[in-house]
Structures are given as C-alpha cells and as structure tokens.
Scaffold this motif. Sequence first.
Motif, PDB file in Angstrom:
ATOM      1  N   TYR A   1       0.560   7.982   3.236  1.00 15.42           N
ATOM      2  CA  TYR A   1       0.223   6.694   2.632  1.00 15.42           C
ATOM      3  C   TYR A   1      -1.152   6.686   1.967  1.00 15.42           C
ATOM      4  CZ  TYR A   1       4.525   4.526   4.076  1.00 15.42           C
ATOM      5  OH  TYR A   1       5.855   4.207   4.188  1.00 15.42           O
TER       6      TYR A   1
ATOM      7  N   VAL B   1      -0.211   7.969  -1.554  1.00 13.31           N
ATOM      8  CA  VAL B   1       0.609   7.132  -2.451  1.00 13.31           C
ATOM      9  C   VAL B   1       0.096   5.701  -2.554  1.00 13.31           C
ATOM     10  CG1 VAL B   1       2.625   8.538  -1.870  1.00 13.31           C
ATOM     11  CG2 VAL B   1       2.279   6.346  -0.680  1.00 13.31           C
TER      12      VAL B   1
ATOM     13  N   ASP C   1      -0.090   3.701  -6.045  1.00 14.56           N
ATOM     14  CA  ASP C   1       1.229   3.578  -6.674  1.00 14.56           C
ATOM     15  C   ASP C   1       2.140   2.670  -5.850  1.00 14.56           C
ATOM     16  OD1 ASP C   1       0.883   5.305  -8.966  1.00 14.56           O
ATOM     17  OD2 ASP C   1       0.838   6.968  -7.545  1.00 14.56           O
ATOM     18  N   TYR C   2       2.087   2.805  -4.538  1.00 12.10           N
ATOM     19  CA  TYR C   2       2.892   1.959  -3.648  1.00 12.10           C
ATOM     20  C   TYR C   2       2.528   0.491  -3.833  1.00 12.10           C
ATOM     21  CZ  TYR C   2       4.820   0.196   0.790  1.00 12.10           C
ATOM     22  OH  TYR C   2       5.509  -0.510   1.738  1.00 12.10           O
TER      23      TYR C   2
ATOM     24  N   HIS D   1       3.916  -0.788  -7.111  1.00 14.14           N
ATOM     25  CA  HIS D   1       5.381  -0.843  -7.142  1.00 14.14           C
ATOM     26  C   HIS D   1       5.930  -2.025  -6.356  1.00 14.14           C
ATOM     27  CE1 HIS D   1       9.394   0.908  -7.614  1.00 14.14           C
ATOM     28  NE2 HIS D   1       9.608   0.598  -6.338  1.00 14.14           N
ATOM     29  N   PHE D   2       5.324  -2.319  -5.204  1.00 16.33           N
ATOM     30  CA  PHE D   2       5.855  -3.354  -4.315  1.00 16.33           C
ATOM     31  C   PHE D   2       5.083  -4.668  -4.382  1.00 16.33           C
ATOM     32  CE2 PHE D   2       7.341   0.598  -2.259  1.00 16.33           C
ATOM     33  CZ  PHE D   2       8.708   0.316  -2.201  1.00 16.33           C
TER      34      PHE D   2
ATOM     35  N   GLY E   1       0.080  -2.059   5.110  1.00 16.19           N
ATOM     36  CA  GLY E   1      -0.016  -1.517   3.765  1.00 16.19           C
ATOM     37  C   GLY E   1      -1.047  -2.259   2.939  1.00 16.19           C
TER      38      GLY E   1
ATOM     39  N   PRO F   1       7.034  11.377  -3.532  1.00 19.71           N
ATOM     40  CA  PRO F   1       7.137  10.022  -4.101  1.00 19.71           C
ATOM     41  C   PRO F   1       6.052   9.791  -5.147  1.00 19.71           C
ATOM     42  CG  PRO F   1       6.084   9.949  -1.966  1.00 19.71           C
ATOM     43  CD  PRO F   1       6.550  11.369  -2.153  1.00 19.71           C
TER      44      PRO F   1
END
Length: 223
Positions: A14, A17, A20-21, A24-25, A60, A162
């Motif tokens: 994590y 990413v 980008d995570y 994206h979310f 997150g 990913p």
Amino acid sequence: MTEPSFLRTTRTFYDAVAADYADHFRDELAAKPLDRAVLAGFAELVRDAGAGPVADLGCGPGRVTAHLHALGLSAFGVDLSPRMVALARRAHPDLRFDEGSMTALDLPDGALGGIAAWYSIIHTPQEHLPEVFAEFDRVLAPGGHLLLAFQVGDEPLHLARPFGHAVSLDFHRRRPDRVAELLRRAGLDVRARLLREPDEGEGVERTQQAYLLARKPADGGRP
C-alpha cells in the motif's frame, strides 16, 4: 515482538500504490447506494448507543473515515501504510489518522463505541483472524458495534503489479458463516448479515460482497 510477515507485505504494497489507489477510489461511495446505506445504519446504531468514538481500521486515504464523520460520528482512521496515512491527513486535515495495526491497537480497553473494518481484514491470513477479532473485542466498549466488509469466497486472489507497480499481495476472500463464528468466539454477537452481488468494475474476478454487523454485549460478557 517480531512483526508478522503479512503486515510487512501489506504495508509495502500500500505504500507503493497509495497515490494511484487514492485517485482510483476517491469517489467510489458516490456510486454505491447500498454501501452508503450499510454505513448509515452502522452510524445510527453507534450514535444511539453513545458508547464512544469510532475507529476506521485500514482506513487507506480516509474516504470512509470522512464519510462516517459526515454521518455524525467522532471518527478517526488507522492504517499500516505511512503513505496512506499521509494522504488521508492531507485530504482530511480536520480528522485524525494514525499509523497502526489491527493486531495490536494503541488504544485502551473499551475505548471505542464502534469499529469499521471496511475491506481491511482481506489481507489477514485465516490463522490470524482470531487475534484480530480478540483485539476488536478488547477495544470496544460494552454495547459498541463492529462493521466488517469483505469479498465472499474460498480462494485468495493474488494481485500483482497493480497500477504498474512492482508489488503483489493476496486478497483473502471469506465465507460469512465462518467469519461470524470467529466473531462469536471472540465475544461479539453478530446482529446482521448482508450479501450483495458485485457491481460493475469490482475487480477482474467479480464476486459477492459481504457485510457483517456485530455488537459487544452491553454487560461486557460473552453473548
């Protein structure tokens, strides 16, 4: 005490990413009315119980933490990944975000009125779930509520590279009945279970999604 290897692997993944995570979310909940309804029901139960603040474990970039705060909860986030925590603090500077692990929370006994583990037990191997749920029971106040979300299934999904990053991680699917039994053994009373079919865009191997709502008995004893 030596840190379990799955925690190091999850943190590394994590951290790699995180940006980008988060992109994206970022607006994922806006397109998921059933998910918002589950979170709203959890928030109402916690508010009515009046048992204390809520920890979003595995928060997150903080989107669920912020959503719970908007629903009237005193919510804060905890995540293994320093980069995720940094992104959450930047996006939501008015909220609290801490680095930490679900296996050993830096919280006193009975400190929380609620726990949301929104797709965050999916990286915990099966043999470590009992200690995680025992920790949830420890930090929940009597009458406190727990909300879990996870993918349904038996075999883990191994995700490699990913967003083009050279990292990989196992995503452990769960059977709701097995999770419910582990919660019961930890002293938590499962109050509701919900399954929904996968939405468009929920991964390359689409599967059912599960939500379990549990409660620590008001007398602090086993259910």
